[in-house]
Design a protein around this motif. Structure first.
Motif, mmCIF file in Angstrom:
data_model
loop_
_atom_site.group_PDB
_atom_site.id
_atom_site.type_symbol
_atom_site.label_atom_id
_atom_site.label_comp_id
_atom_site.label_asym_id
_atom_site.label_seq_id
_atom_site.Cartn_x
_atom_site.Cartn_y
_atom_site.Cartn_z
ATOM 1 N N TRP A 141 4.817 -3.629 -1.219
ATOM 2 C CA TRP A 141 3.462 -3.609 -1.747
ATOM 3 C C TRP A 141 3.258 -4.882 -2.547
ATOM 4 O O TRP A 141 4.209 -5.440 -3.102
ATOM 5 N N HIS B 36 4.752 -0.407 -7.829
ATOM 6 C CA HIS B 36 4.623 0.987 -7.419
ATOM 7 C C HIS B 36 4.993 1.810 -8.639
ATOM 8 O O HIS B 36 6.168 2.019 -8.955
ATOM 9 N N ARG B 37 3.978 2.262 -9.370
ATOM 10 C CA ARG B 37 4.228 2.976 -10.627
ATOM 11 C C ARG B 37 3.384 4.254 -10.664
ATOM 12 O O ARG B 37 2.320 4.301 -11.285
ATOM 13 N N PRO B 38 3.817 5.278 -9.987
ATOM 14 C CA PRO B 38 3.050 6.523 -9.937
ATOM 15 C C PRO B 38 2.777 7.079 -11.332
ATOM 16 O O PRO B 38 3.671 7.124 -12.189
ATOM 17 N N GLN C 144 -0.644 11.694 -9.514
ATOM 18 C CA GLN C 144 0.156 12.274 -8.440
ATOM 19 C C GLN C 144 -0.056 13.788 -8.358
ATOM 20 O O GLN C 144 -0.077 14.371 -7.264
ATOM 21 N N LEU D 38 -4.390 7.818 -1.454
ATOM 22 C CA LEU D 38 -3.725 6.671 -2.079
ATOM 23 C C LEU D 38 -4.653 6.108 -3.146
ATOM 24 O O LEU D 38 -5.847 5.904 -2.898
ATOM 25 N N ILE E 216 -5.043 2.971 -5.968
ATOM 26 C CA ILE E 216 -4.611 1.664 -6.468
ATOM 27 C C ILE E 216 -5.354 1.400 -7.773
ATOM 28 O O ILE E 216 -6.583 1.486 -7.826
ATOM 29 N N ASP F 59 -1.841 -1.996 -8.607
ATOM 30 C CA ASP F 59 -0.610 -1.222 -8.464
ATOM 31 C C ASP F 59 -0.899 0.144 -7.838
ATOM 32 O O ASP F 59 -1.975 0.714 -8.024
ATOM 33 N N ILE F 60 0.078 0.668 -7.120
ATOM 34 C CA ILE F 60 -0.031 2.021 -6.589
ATOM 35 C C ILE F 60 0.276 3.006 -7.712
ATOM 36 O O ILE F 60 1.379 3.019 -8.257
ATOM 37 N N GLU G 124 0.128 8.406 -4.450
ATOM 38 C CA GLU G 124 0.155 8.302 -2.991
ATOM 39 C C GLU G 124 0.754 9.581 -2.423
ATOM 40 O O GLU G 124 1.718 10.120 -2.956
ATOM 41 N N ARG H 190 -2.097 2.249 3.475
ATOM 42 C CA ARG H 190 -1.856 1.007 2.735
ATOM 43 C C ARG H 190 -2.559 -0.192 3.386
ATOM 44 O O ARG H 190 -2.936 -1.137 2.690
#
Length: 477
Positions: A149, A153-155, A160, A178, A180, A184-185, A188, A365
């Motif tokens: 990515w 990637h920091r859920p 979530q 998803l 963003i 950052d994600i 997802e 994505r």
């Protein structure tokens, strides 16, 4: 009134075959799952999905990369088709007894589709001819987007949690969600049996891809937004279509005659709105789009019609050819590779022109990356991919649309259809495919869904968005 073909069952079988073929050979889904969730519902109520699911049978030829949808037309099936059509269009009257008799005489019917590497799947003509009149070409794509990515990637646990709750709602038929935030994600998730590396049916979100490709050509000087559209068929002296510009086509205000779902059922030819015909037969995109007559002066009526996007697709094709490039590879090299969209597939007609109004497949994505490109004003990690003015254009209300809810092949949240900030603009596709771009909260939200959930798709999307927005607002605070 009477029609020769009230229920175009042969066209509906062809669509079912094409959608199932793409689900198997493009998306990598299991045929039974894709038939249950997608193929018979592709054109929503028009496709009479309940009857097709009950009586149609699919046959898969994996070595030959072909799908056939077969239907034995008995008097019972004919009666069910007529009953379903009458229920879908209660105000529409015709010779129903005659239509039922016509259907009952059709016998064994078949619709077929063929995979063409690396271009995707095409509806086969009724004579079964598998030939195409373009040279298929191998597309060299990078790794699918799940492998990396462009940001972190920091859920966020709260985000979530909303996603997992939405995916757990079996009536919603969500396929992917998803979120963003700040590049950052932060959330997802995918439906059971699906992965983030599978390109899923994206339908009319492909219109926004075509707008992006046209924007790149405008930015390079190859096309001009307010010049007459370069369509040879419109250049005869006195042809009112010579006044149509790229802007008119992008704003869905060309004025070309093309019946749609919002037109009376009695105005449809061959049992379907012309808007849907590109999805039902081995159709030539250029002939379909550019041979349509003028109905209204350009920029006077705003309405959602596939002929405008498909005209853009023919202009894209001829313009890229004139530049000495291959239209099949140009999007990959010029757009997708630059932003890491390695799972997006645009399916063409048999002449190699993209059916950009709807036959598109991409991963969540992939779509998030395109949304992020627009969120960043056309910049990708310092690289100017789109002119900055193009991002302003696509989100500006088209003058001919009375409520200002449409821009340049993007929708605008101007009438508050979704519980998101009013500056949100978005891509949208049949069955509830969405990419929401919300600049004021620096957010992109992707939702992909199965066509079988089309009736409740918008309500279910709004439920998920309504739960997400407070969480995102708290994070901002």
């Amino acid at each position: 009134m009477t029609e020769e073909h009230v229920i175009p069952i042969e066209l509906l079988l062809a669509t079912t075959a094409k959608v199932l073929a793409s689900a198997v050979f493009v998306s990598g889904r299991e045929p039974a799952e894709a038939f249950a969730h997608s193929a018979p519902s592709a054109l929503h109520a028009n496709q009479l999905p309940d009857v097709l699911r009950q009586h149609a049978r699919w046959a898969l030829d994996r070595p030959g990369r072909r799908v056939d949808i077969q239907l034995s037309m008995t008097p019972e099936v004919a009666a069910q088709l007529v009953a379903a059509h009458r229920a879908a269009y209660p105000g529409f009257e015709t010779d129903w007894e005659g239509e039922e008799r016509r259907l009952a005489t059709l016998g064994n019917l078949k619709g077929s589709a063929q995979y063409v590497p690396d271009q995707g799947c095409l509806i086969l003509p009724r004579d079964g001819d598998r030939s195409v009149v373009f040279e298929p070409i191998q597309l060299r794509r990078g790794p699918r987007p799940m492998s990396n990515w462009c940001g972190a990637h920091r859920p966020l646990p709260a985000v979530q949690q909303v996603i997992e709750a939405a995916l757990g709602d079996k009536d919603a038929h969500h396929a992917a969600l998803l979120v963003i935030r700040g590049g950052d994600i932060v959330g997802e998730g995918y439906a059971a049996g699906l992965s983030g590396d599978q390109p899923l049916e994206s339908w009319s979100m492909g219109k926004s891809v075509m707008s992006t490709l046209i924007g790149q050509l405008v930015g390079s000087g190859a096309l001009a937004l307010d010049a007459p559209a370069p369509v040879p068929a419109w250049q005869a002296p006195g042809d009112p279509r010579a006044q149509i510009t790229l802007r008119h086509l992008l704003n869905m205000s060309s004025g070309l005659r093309c019946t749609g779902q919002d037109d009376p059922r009695s105005s449809w030819r061959d049992g379907l709105p012309e808007h849907f015909l590109p999805y039902t037969q081995a159709l030539d995109v250029e002939q379909f789009a550019t041979n349509r007559p003028a109905e209204h002066p350009p920029a006077t009526v705003g309405r959602y019609r596939n002929c405008d996007t498909l005209t853009l697709a023919t202009i894209f094709h001829s313009t890229v050819r004139s530049l000495g490039s291959n239209p099949l590879t140009w999007p990959q090299a010029t757009l997708f590779d630059r932003v890491g969209m390695h799972g997006l597939i645009q399916e063409p007609d048999r002449a190699g022109r993209f059916i950009a109004s709807g036959f598109n497949y991409g991963t969540a994505r992939d779509w998030a990356r395109l949304g992020l490109l627009y969120l960043r004003g056309g910049l990708w990690q310092g690289d100017r991919v789109l002119p900055e003015e193009w991002t302003r254009f696509v989100r500006a209300p088209a003058p001919a649309w009375k409520q200002g809810q449409y821009g340049g092949q993007f929708w605008i949240n101007s009438i508050g259809e979704f519980p998101l900030p009013p500056d949100t603009f978005y891509m949208a596709g049949g069955g509830g495919q969405y990419v929401f771009i919300a600049p004021s909260i620096d957010t992109v939200i992707v939702r992909m869904g199965h066509s079988c959930g089309w009736v409740n798709a918008k309500n279910k999307v709004n439920e998920a968005l309504g739960a997400l927005l407070p969480v995102l607002s708290l994070e901002t605070a």
